[in-house]
Design an enzyme around this catalytic site. Sequence first.
Site, PDB file in Angstrom:
ATOM      1  N   ASN A   1     -10.225   0.056  -0.130  1.00 18.93           N
ATOM      2  CA  ASN A   1      -8.784   0.087  -0.129  1.00 18.93           C
ATOM      3  C   ASN A   1      -8.267  -0.180  -1.254  1.00 18.93           C
ATOM      4  O   ASN A   1      -8.339  -1.511  -1.673  1.00 18.93           O
ATOM      5  CB  ASN A   1      -8.017  -0.447   1.061  1.00 18.93           C
ATOM      6  CG  ASN A   1      -6.462  -0.694   1.161  1.00 18.93           C
ATOM      7  OD1 ASN A   1      -6.105  -0.194   0.200  1.00 18.93           O
ATOM      8  ND2 ASN A   1      -6.044  -1.054   2.055  1.00 18.93           N
TER       9      ASN A   1
ATOM     10  N   CYS B   1       0.704  -1.064   0.048  1.00 15.60           N
ATOM     11  CA  CYS B   1       0.059   0.170  -0.105  1.00 15.60           C
ATOM     12  C   CYS B   1       0.723   1.162   0.136  1.00 15.60           C
ATOM     13  O   CYS B   1       0.488   2.295  -0.406  1.00 15.60           O
ATOM     14  CB  CYS B   1      -1.010  -0.066   1.332  1.00 15.60           C
ATOM     15  SG  CYS B   1      -1.916  -1.356   1.228  1.00 15.60           S
TER      16      CYS B   1
ATOM     17  N   HIS C   1      -3.347   7.342   2.830  1.00 14.98           N
ATOM     18  CA  HIS C   1      -3.693   5.981   2.337  1.00 14.98           C
ATOM     19  C   HIS C   1      -5.173   5.696   2.865  1.00 14.98           C
ATOM     20  O   HIS C   1      -5.374   6.022   4.034  1.00 14.98           O
ATOM     21  CB  HIS C   1      -2.592   5.002   2.826  1.00 14.98           C
ATOM     22  CG  HIS C   1      -3.134   3.684   2.462  1.00 14.98           C
ATOM     23  ND1 HIS C   1      -3.739   3.184   1.078  1.00 14.98           N
ATOM     24  CD2 HIS C   1      -3.204   2.582   3.424  1.00 14.98           C
ATOM     25  CE1 HIS C   1      -3.868   1.949   1.158  1.00 14.98           C
ATOM     26  NE2 HIS C   1      -3.579   1.383   2.271  1.00 14.98           N
TER      27      HIS C   1
END
Length: 334
Positions: free
Chosen positions: A286, A116, A256
Amino acid sequence: MEKINAVITGVGGYVPDYILTNEEISRMVDTNDEWIMTRIGVKERRILNEEGLGTSYMARKAAKQLMQKTGSNPDDVDCIFVATTTPDYRFPSTASILCDKLGLKNAFAFDLSGACCGFLYSLQVAAGLVCSGRYKKVIVVGADKMSSMVDYSDRATCPIFGDGAAAVMVEPTTEDYGIMDAILRTDGKGLPFLHMKAGGSVCPASAYTVENRWHYIHQEGRTVFKYAVSNMSNVTAEIAAKNNLDKNNIDWIVPHQANLRIIDAVASRLEVPHEKVMINIEKYGNTSAGTLPLCLWDFEHKLKKGDNMIFTAFGAGFTWGAVYVKWGYDGSVI
Ligand code: UT7
């Protein structure tokens, strides 16, 4: 010689059409909209559900839009890289597939595996290439087809993730804008808490690994959550202090999008109000390496030349960091 800065000159993005709602997820596993909204903050996510399409399909669409928006000729692109954990194939790289699909003849290309945090790492690599003076047009793509490794019978992970891609162009400037500073870290301590058990060289795919469902995301959410909150908050505060940034002169936090509670914790540490925090987790979930550039894609029209922005991310590894960007153009005129 004048100092060269590396500046983002455009953003392109793509999300698949199919919308997977909390209602549909509630029919797959024992969960409900209220739990998902209060514990994670996701209302819906996009899924690339057409057979035979992988990450490069979304990455190509995002990069193509980027090249159109920035008026870039394929022959002028020096380098393209794709931050991804879900490449089309083990090899060759998804970036190499993009070279063909985008008609790039003079570029070199590679994938960057930073989970990520991959887009954040890639941005710093791009900045280094551009500031060296040798490369003038570098495309950085963040793209993941998370649905390709989500176990839709596991209620602890399946509501979190979605598919998507976005890309930025990084170019040189002698003006005082661009990717100004970065603090990036990796500790390798996160392996037990967030990984895929099989499919790599330690445990190649076999009938046994498939039977035992070892090709899905394994996450110990509570532990990852704790590390994400502390590492992202600390590194964001650190880069702010280092660059004399505080709640009064930070225009945007670009975090994020893993969990709304993590985003809130990072913003409240710096006392930055909600309206200065890019949040789109409710509609995409996500998307791993896709989250930061998808935020830029959604919020581009609000950005102004000179905006002070802190990008921050956390991911498997563990990987984390923060990048200070002084935005280089008015988004409203694009
Ligand atoms: O992007 C890479 C980095 N990843 C992250 O940053 C993710 C970090 N972790 C998280 O975001 C959160 O830990 C999760 C969203 C994964 C989980 O939220 P949580 O508040 O940490 O829940 P938990 O795992 O502590 O579970 C609490 C309870 C459990 O029930 P018991 O044991 O208390 O009875 C779970 O079984 O919630 C239950 N639960 C659910 N209930 C309804 C877990 N998933 C669900 C669900 N619906 N989908």
